[in-house]
Design a protein around this motif. Structure first.
Motif, PDB file in Angstrom:
ATOM      1  N   GLY A 108     -20.020  10.570 -21.378  1.00 58.11           N
ATOM      2  CA  GLY A 108     -18.804  10.274 -22.118  1.00 58.11           C
ATOM      3  C   GLY A 108     -17.740   9.609 -21.279  1.00 58.11           C
ATOM      4  O   GLY A 108     -17.518   8.398 -21.362  1.00 58.11           O
ATOM      5  N   ALA A 109     -17.068  10.388 -20.467  1.00 53.80           N
ATOM      6  CA  ALA A 109     -16.019   9.851 -19.607  1.00 53.80           C
ATOM      7  C   ALA A 109     -15.738  10.809 -18.457  1.00 53.80           C
ATOM      8  O   ALA A 109     -15.791  12.029 -18.623  1.00 53.80           O
ATOM      9  N   ALA A 110     -15.457  10.239 -17.307  1.00 45.13           N
ATOM     10  CA  ALA A 110     -14.952  10.972 -16.150  1.00 45.13           C
ATOM     11  C   ALA A 110     -13.732  10.192 -15.687  1.00 45.13           C
ATOM     12  O   ALA A 110     -13.855   9.207 -14.947  1.00 45.13           O
ATOM     13  N   LEU A 111     -12.578  10.603 -16.145  1.00 46.21           N
ATOM     14  CA  LEU A 111     -11.350   9.844 -15.933  1.00 46.21           C
ATOM     15  C   LEU A 111     -10.335  10.663 -15.163  1.00 46.21           C
ATOM     16  O   LEU A 111     -10.253  11.880 -15.311  1.00 46.21           O
ATOM     17  N   ALA A 112      -9.540   9.964 -14.327  1.00 42.38           N
ATOM     18  CA  ALA A 112      -8.462  10.605 -13.570  1.00 42.38           C
ATOM     19  C   ALA A 112      -9.021  11.806 -12.808  1.00 42.38           C
ATOM     20  O   ALA A 112      -9.956  11.661 -12.025  1.00 42.38           O
ATOM     21  N   GLY A 113      -8.458  12.995 -13.063  1.00 43.18           N
ATOM     22  CA  GLY A 113      -8.958  14.175 -12.376  1.00 43.18           C
ATOM     23  C   GLY A 113     -10.406  14.466 -12.666  1.00 43.18           C
ATOM     24  O   GLY A 113     -11.092  15.117 -11.860  1.00 43.18           O
ATOM     25  N   GLY A 114     -10.921  13.984 -13.797  1.00 41.74           N
ATOM     26  CA  GLY A 114     -12.342  14.149 -14.078  1.00 41.74           C
ATOM     27  C   GLY A 114     -13.205  13.379 -13.108  1.00 41.74           C
ATOM     28  O   GLY A 114     -14.255  13.860 -12.660  1.00 41.74           O
ATOM     29  N   LEU A 115     -12.767  12.174 -12.756  1.00 41.64           N
ATOM     30  CA  LEU A 115     -13.486  11.406 -11.742  1.00 41.64           C
ATOM     31  C   LEU A 115     -13.329  12.065 -10.376  1.00 41.64           C
ATOM     32  O   LEU A 115     -14.271  12.080  -9.576  1.00 41.64           O
ATOM     33  N   GLU A 116     -12.171  12.635 -10.110  1.00 44.65           N
ATOM     34  CA  GLU A 116     -11.965  13.311  -8.828  1.00 44.65           C
ATOM     35  C   GLU A 116     -12.845  14.550  -8.706  1.00 44.65           C
ATOM     36  O   GLU A 116     -13.358  14.851  -7.616  1.00 44.65           O
ATOM     37  N   ILE A 117     -13.054  15.262  -9.803  1.00 39.66           N
ATOM     38  CA  ILE A 117     -14.007  16.379  -9.783  1.00 39.66           C
ATOM     39  C   ILE A 117     -15.407  15.861  -9.494  1.00 39.66           C
ATOM     40  O   ILE A 117     -16.150  16.424  -8.685  1.00 39.66           O
ATOM     41  N   MET A 118     -15.788  14.766 -10.148  1.00 44.05           N
ATOM     42  CA  MET A 118     -17.101  14.173  -9.912  1.00 44.05           C
ATOM     43  C   MET A 118     -17.263  13.768  -8.448  1.00 44.05           C
ATOM     44  O   MET A 118     -18.315  14.004  -7.838  1.00 44.05           O
ATOM     45  N   LEU A 119     -16.234  13.137  -7.887  1.00 45.32           N
ATOM     46  CA  LEU A 119     -16.305  12.691  -6.490  1.00 45.32           C
ATOM     47  C   LEU A 119     -16.393  13.855  -5.516  1.00 45.32           C
ATOM     48  O   LEU A 119     -16.845  13.681  -4.377  1.00 45.32           O
ATOM     49  N   ALA A 120     -15.954  15.038  -5.938  1.00 49.08           N
ATOM     50  CA  ALA A 120     -16.049  16.218  -5.080  1.00 49.08           C
ATOM     51  C   ALA A 120     -17.438  16.837  -5.104  1.00 49.08           C
ATOM     52  O   ALA A 120     -17.744  17.701  -4.280  1.00 49.08           O
ATOM     53  N   CYS A 121     -18.280  16.396  -6.054  1.00 45.19           N
ATOM     54  CA  CYS A 121     -19.659  16.880  -6.112  1.00 45.19           C
ATOM     55  C   CYS A 121     -20.512  16.135  -5.082  1.00 45.19           C
ATOM     56  O   CYS A 121     -20.112  15.103  -4.553  1.00 45.19           O
ATOM     57  N   ASP A 122     -21.689  16.648  -4.822  1.00 43.25           N
ATOM     58  CA  ASP A 122     -22.550  16.088  -3.775  1.00 43.25           C
ATOM     59  C   ASP A 122     -23.498  15.017  -4.286  1.00 43.25           C
ATOM     60  O   ASP A 122     -23.924  14.143  -3.524  1.00 43.25           O
ATOM     61  N   MET A 123     -23.840  15.078  -5.555  1.00 38.18           N
ATOM     62  CA  MET A 123     -24.713  14.098  -6.187  1.00 38.18           C
ATOM     63  C   MET A 123     -24.274  13.943  -7.632  1.00 38.18           C
ATOM     64  O   MET A 123     -23.659  14.853  -8.195  1.00 38.18           O
TER      65      MET A 123
END
Length: 262
Positions: A108-123
């Motif tokens: 769906g979407a990983a926006l703003a803090g959602g993308l930052e949460i994703m970037l904090a994941c390892d894969m």
């Protein structure tokens, strides 16, 4: 044995063999991050960390999107204590110390803090139609929960600047070309693919996984440690500005912002 989560919980944790499945569960709010979600996500990750039976985490979002970022309505009313500055940083996760790998299953979407949460994941595994972006600059804010820091470390810096300063959205194909994804799936397939990857990791020796994860983060964390100092100073200044409040209010009121420049 799979735990049966209580669906009213804003974050759920299921145990599927050696894999912990953490679900952001505010679907009607596009899994936007408020204090309750931050506290619950931190607790879920910590529960995985202390459970010797769990080896890997898959992080996903309920409903139509992975995560739309911070709850801007809560921000506009200043109801955000602990969302940004609690243990683990934003969402209780982006700066949380942990030793077990986390795979983001994004749709769906990983926006703003959602993308930052994703970037904090390892894969990361993402559906093909997923939208990504750091729109904070359009809202008078700064992607100060790792967005600018981690993008600039992982992709060509000119691309990182473009994405941070324009706030434009981009799709999974571009995210993959930039090196932000492990793989793309057809829509609806990200979670299953993430579980397959998690199963592959579970077959490896636990100490080897922990050591490999720690070593792969060594240089990254060292660089981030220095960058966070500057990040936090700039973020504090932006966060306290009139324009930051105007950006959140204009978003909540569905109107164009009127920037004051301070």
């Amino acid at each position: 044995m799979t735990d049966q989560p209580q669906m009213q919980d804003v974050v759920t944790l299921e145990r599927r063999g050696a894999i912990g499945v953490i679900t952001l569960n505010r679907p009607e709010q596009r899994n936007s991050v408020n204090r309750a979600l931050s506290d619950a996500l931190r607790a879920a990750v910590k529960a995985v960390e202390v459970d010797p039976a769990l080896r890997v985490t898959v992080l996903r979002g309920a409903g139509r999107v992975f995560c739309a970022g911070m709850d801007l309505k809560a921000f506009a009313s200043r109801e955000i204590e602990g969302v940004l500055d609690g243990e683990g940083g934003f969402a209780g996760f982006v700066r949380l110390d942990r030793t077990k790998p986390v795979i983001a299953a994004v749709h769906g979407a990983a926006l703003a803090g959602g993308l930052e949460i994703m970037l904090a994941c390892d894969m990361v595994i993402a559906d093909r139609s997923t939208k990504f972006g750091l729109p904070e600059a359009k809202l008078g804010l700064l992607a100060g929960a790792g967005g600018v820091v981690r993008l600039a470390a992982r992709i060509p810096v000119v691309k990182a600047r473009e994405l941070a300063l324009t706030g434009r959205t981009f799709l999974a194909e571009e995210a993959d070309r930039l090196g932000l994804l492990n793989r793309i799936t057809e829509d609806g397939g990200a979670f299953d693919a993430a579980m397959v990857l998690a199963d592959d990791i579970v077959e490896s020796a636990p100490r080897s996984v922990a050591a490999g994860l720690a070593l792969s983060r060594y240089t990254e964390l060292d660089d981030e440690g220095r960058a966070w100092v500057r990040n936090d100073a700039l973020f504090a200044d932006i966060f306290a500005s009139d324009d930051a409040l105007e950006g959140a209010r204009s978003f909540a009121e569905k109107r164009a912002p009127v920037w004051a420049g301070h």
